[in-house]
Design an enzyme around this catalytic site. Structure first.
Site, PDB file in Angstrom:
ATOM      1  CG  HIS A  34      -2.025  -1.008   1.122  1.00  0.00           C
ATOM      2  ND1 HIS A  34      -3.323  -0.678   0.859  1.00  0.00           N
ATOM      3  CD2 HIS A  34      -2.001  -2.362   1.220  1.00  0.00           C
ATOM      4  CE1 HIS A  34      -4.068  -1.771   0.815  1.00  0.00           C
ATOM      5  NE2 HIS A  34      -3.286  -2.816   1.033  1.00  0.00           N
TER       6      HIS A  34
ATOM      7  CG  ASP B 145      -0.005   9.255   0.634  1.00  0.00           C
ATOM      8  OD1 ASP B 145       0.006   8.116   1.122  1.00  0.00           O
ATOM      9  OD2 ASP B 145      -0.750  10.168   1.029  1.00  0.00           O
TER      10      ASP B 145
HETATM   11  O1  LIG Z   1      -2.351   1.097  10.674  1.00  0.00           O
HETATM   12  P1  LIG Z   1      -1.697   2.422  11.026  1.00  0.00           P
HETATM   13  O2  LIG Z   1      -0.270   2.270  11.435  1.00  0.00           O
HETATM   14  O3  LIG Z   1      -2.539   3.185  12.003  1.00  0.00           O
HETATM   15  O4  LIG Z   1      -1.687   3.331   9.692  1.00  0.00           O
HETATM   16  C1  LIG Z   1      -2.795   3.487   8.827  1.00  0.00           C
HETATM   17  C2  LIG Z   1      -2.521   2.916   7.430  1.00  0.00           C
HETATM   18  O5  LIG Z   1      -1.599   3.779   6.774  1.00  0.00           O
HETATM   19  C3  LIG Z   1      -1.071   3.362   5.518  1.00  0.00           C
HETATM   20  O6  LIG Z   1      -2.009   3.506   4.438  1.00  0.00           O
HETATM   21  C4  LIG Z   1      -1.657   3.293   3.072  1.00  0.00           C
HETATM   22  O7  LIG Z   1      -2.699   2.625   2.405  1.00  0.00           O
HETATM   23  C5  LIG Z   1      -3.650   3.447   1.704  1.00  0.00           C
HETATM   24  C6  LIG Z   1      -4.637   2.520   0.985  1.00  0.00           C
HETATM   25  O8  LIG Z   1      -3.986   1.712   0.051  1.00  0.00           O
HETATM   26  C7  LIG Z   1      -2.937   4.363   0.734  1.00  0.00           C
HETATM   27  O9  LIG Z   1      -3.895   5.177   0.038  1.00  0.00           O
HETATM   28  C8  LIG Z   1      -1.967   5.250   1.499  1.00  0.00           C
HETATM   29  O10 LIG Z   1      -1.223   6.018   0.572  1.00  0.00           O
HETATM   30  C9  LIG Z   1      -0.998   4.410   2.334  1.00  0.00           C
HETATM   31  O11 LIG Z   1      -0.284   5.295   3.190  1.00  0.00           O
HETATM   32  C10 LIG Z   1      -0.524   1.965   5.643  1.00  0.00           C
HETATM   33  O12 LIG Z   1      -0.009   1.526   4.402  1.00  0.00           O
HETATM   34  C11 LIG Z   1      -1.544   0.990   6.198  1.00  0.00           C
HETATM   35  O13 LIG Z   1      -0.947  -0.297   6.373  1.00  0.00           O
HETATM   36  C12 LIG Z   1      -1.962   1.509   7.564  1.00  0.00           C
HETATM   37  O14 LIG Z   1      -2.960   0.647   8.092  1.00  0.00           O
HETATM   38  O1  LIG Z   2      -9.918  11.914  10.446  1.00  0.00           O
HETATM   39  C1  LIG Z   2      -9.900  11.078   9.530  1.00  0.00           C
HETATM   40  C2  LIG Z   2      -8.776  10.900   8.696  1.00  0.00           C
HETATM   41  C3  LIG Z   2      -8.839   9.937   7.693  1.00  0.00           C
HETATM   42  N1  LIG Z   2      -9.964   9.179   7.532  1.00  0.00           N
HETATM   43  C4  LIG Z   2     -10.003   8.169   6.440  1.00  0.00           C
HETATM   44  O2  LIG Z   2      -8.815   7.400   6.447  1.00  0.00           O
HETATM   45  C5  LIG Z   2      -8.421   7.094   5.115  1.00  0.00           C
HETATM   46  C6  LIG Z   2      -7.006   7.616   4.869  1.00  0.00           C
HETATM   47  O3  LIG Z   2      -6.504   6.960   3.748  1.00  0.00           O
HETATM   48  P1  LIG Z   2      -5.359   7.552   2.827  1.00  0.00           P
HETATM   49  O4  LIG Z   2      -5.166   6.583   1.733  1.00  0.00           O
HETATM   50  O5  LIG Z   2      -5.697   8.926   2.395  1.00  0.00           O
HETATM   51  O6  LIG Z   2      -4.048   7.658   3.752  1.00  0.00           O
HETATM   52  P2  LIG Z   2      -3.418   6.702   4.889  1.00  0.00           P
HETATM   53  O7  LIG Z   2      -3.874   7.286   6.185  1.00  0.00           O
HETATM   54  O8  LIG Z   2      -3.947   5.329   4.665  1.00  0.00           O
HETATM   55  O9  LIG Z   2      -1.948   6.839   4.700  1.00  0.00           O
HETATM   56  C7  LIG Z   2      -9.423   7.747   4.187  1.00  0.00           C
HETATM   57  O10 LIG Z   2     -10.389   6.797   3.781  1.00  0.00           O
HETATM   58  C8  LIG Z   2     -10.042   8.836   5.068  1.00  0.00           C
HETATM   59  O11 LIG Z   2     -11.355   9.171   4.706  1.00  0.00           O
HETATM   60  C9  LIG Z   2     -11.059   9.353   8.346  1.00  0.00           C
HETATM   61  O12 LIG Z   2     -12.067   8.667   8.180  1.00  0.00           O
HETATM   62  N2  LIG Z   2     -11.011  10.303   9.322  1.00  0.00           N
END
Ligand SMILES: O=P(O)(O)OC[C@H]1O[C@H](O[C@H]2O[C@H](CO)[C@@H](O)[C@H](O)[C@H]2O)[C@H](O)[C@@H](O)[C@@H]1O
Ligand SMILES: O=c1ccn([C@@H]2O[C@H](COP(=O)(O)OP(=O)(O)O)[C@@H](O)[C@H]2O)c(=O)[nH]1
Length: 469
Positions: A160, A368
């Site tokens: 991801h 990202d």
């Molecule tokens: O599980 P956390 O440590 O709390 O972090 C939240 C997630 O962050 C990352 O999200 C990624 O996946 C998204 C969907 O594919 C993508 O849009 C975004 O650019 C990425 O940053 C992380 O990869 C997840 O594993 C975490 O759960």
């Molecule tokens: O206050 C918040 C911040 C983020 N999100 C959700 O968390 C996801 C964030 O995903 P993204 O791929 O933009 O980044 P990541 O946090 O996974 O790196 C999106 O579906 C947002 O709508 C949410 O529900 N509330």
């Protein structure tokens, strides 16, 4: 189609809201197909004397048509595997931030231990035809551990987050082992073409992989299909959420409060990869260079708490709060504050209302994997009077969302110019850009993502698999 068994560090009840793109996307995927979802419960169990307790039982529960199998982690495993190797080593390196990496060997030991634990706990749950779909950097060696235990299922992996160029990846001690472990999968998916190319270049130069077909690489005695499968959102579900009670309430409150001002929004986890200080500086530059934006342009920045036990996250929070205080102090008036910074998670049901009310969204990460918020912002707009997306060229989403205003977030003045352009864009241009963007996120939505990945996994060359077995 065979049963899907998804494995990820973070799991969430698919019927409930979650912050973080992986949990949101997988929840939507599994809700549609049913199946099993295994991962960490989010709980840490303290050992009797602060040490590691024995391996906890898997807790299995039904959540709609998804079976959730969750595992508690010991304090030591959580600290070394999750806070340590995943978030102090892999996350910064894969986001091109070698300066923030902490290569502590205890972290790697914890990472390997937890991957072995996941493999041991998962194996008895598997049926021979299950398609196993492993997610993200926390679990790269999981397939290799499963194979050691005799698992012959088709196993796919989706990353991801970005995959950096070979020379950055090569700075990671043990990179050969880590990338070698990807060859235990049948299919490896990336968010963008750029990431897939980095993989291709790395495995050919560092692992002497042979290219044996389109997107097919052979090394370490196995063949893997590796290509990009950009993740999407459930556009219809998000549009429906936009018309729900909470979103409408939020929309109406915002429209009323900002009827005489221009509202901009940013919604991110408070992660250094998201470029929040750079964004605030660009907004400050807008106020400095375009005086007509003063008393008018207001940025609501939701920065949801994340990984707060990791130093780099404490540092970025301090930096962001300092900058927000500074800009409000320098430009604020009795009846107007330029930045409204909120360090809380915004409920998913309210999020579309905020997106729809905002004239401009700032999605300006330094790096990202994808960034689902960019796609959610598009889905929430009124096609008759849509807002404008200002998007970093360094988000995976930028490969698809070419009609957004693409910016280099390191270029403060350039980003300020783009924000100014977004705030003043004529209706016709906004409509044309939005229409093209909406079409793109509809044709490549979360269902397309799931289908294309799982079809690739299901149809991966059986002969190649047998040769490898
Ligand atoms: O599980 P956390 O440590 O709390 O972090 C939240 C997630 O962050 C990352 O999200 C990624 O996946 C998204 C969907 O594919 C993508 O849009 C975004 O650019 C990425 O940053 C992380 O990869 C997840 O594993 C975490 O759960
Ligand atoms: O206050 C918040 C911040 C983020 N999100 C959700 O968390 C996801 C964030 O995903 P993204 O791929 O933009 O980044 P990541 O946090 O996974 O790196 C999106 O579906 C947002 O709508 C949410 O529900 N509330």
């Amino acid at each position: 189609m065979a049963r899907v068994v998804a494995v990820s560090n973070r799991v969430a009840d698919p019927r409930k809201a979650a912050a973080g793109g992986l949990a949101v996307a997988l929840g939507e995927t599994l809700n549609a197909t049913g199946g099993l979802w295994m991962g960490w419960s989010g709980k840490i169990v303290e050992g009797a004397e602060g040490g590691r307790p024995g391996e906890g039982e898997l807790k299995v529960q039904q959540a709609g048509n998804v079976t959730l199998a969750t595992l508690d982690l010991s304090r030591e495993d959580h600290d070394t595997y999750y806070l340590g190797y995943a978030n102090r080593v892999l996350w910064p390196v894969f986001h091109y931030r070698l300066d923030l990496a902490d290569f502590n060997t205890a972290y790697l030991a914890g990472y390997r231990r937890v991957n072995q634990l996941f493999a041991r706990q998962l194996l008895p749950l598997l049926k021979p035809d299950d398609l196993v779909w492993v997610h993200d950097y926390h679990l790269i060696p999981l397939a290799a551990e499963l194979r050691k235990l005799g698992c012959n299922n088709r196993i796919g992996f989706f990353l991801h987050i970005p995959l950096p160029p070979p020379l950055i990846l090569a700075a990671l001690p043990g990179h050969e082992w880590l990338v070698g472990a990807l060859f235990a999968y049948d299919v490896v998916g990336f968010q963008s073409e750029a990431d897939a190319q980095h993989f291709s270049r790395y495995v050919q130069s560092e692992a002497h992989a042979e290219v044996v077909g389109p997107d097919l690489y052979r090394a370490f005695g196995r063949t893997v299909l590796a290509r990009s499968f950009p993740i999407g959102i459930d556009v219809d579900e998000f549009a429906a959420l936009t018309h729900g009670k909470e979103a409408r309430e939020t929309y109406e409150t915002m429209r009323e409060q900002y009827s005489k001002r221009q509202l901009l929004v940013g919604i991110d986890r408070l992660d250094y990869s998201k470029g929040l200080p750079h964004r605030i500086r660009a907004f400050q530059e807008l106020l400095a260079s375009y005086p007509e934006s003063r008393r008018s342009a207001t940025l609501i920045q939701i920065a949801s708490p994340t990984r707060e036990d990791v130093d780099a996250y404490m540092d970025i929070r301090r930096e962001l709060e300092h900058l927000c205080g500074q800009i409000n102090g320098d430009y604020g008036e009795l009846d107007w504050m330029p930045v409204r910074y909120i360090h809380r998670t915004l409920a998913r049901k309210r999020l579309p209302g905020l997106c729809r009310a905002a004239r401009v969204a700032l999605v300006t990460p330094l790096r990202d994997g994808m960034n689902l918020v960019a796609k959610e912002y598009i889905a929430a707009q009124d096609p008759g009077d849509p807002g404008v997306l200002v998007l970093s060229r360094f988000a995976g989403a930028a490969e698809q969302l070419r009609e957004a205003l693409l910016v280099n977030p390191y270029d403060t003045q350039g980003t300020a110019r783009a924000i100014h352009q977004a705030l003043n864009m004529p209706l016709e241009e906004r409509q044309a850009r939005h229409q093209a963007l909406l079409h793109r996120i509809r044709t490549h939505d979360v269902h397309w993502w799931r289908r294309s990945f799982l079809e690739a996994l299901e149809h991966v060359d059986a002969a190649a698999r047998q040769r490898a077995a």
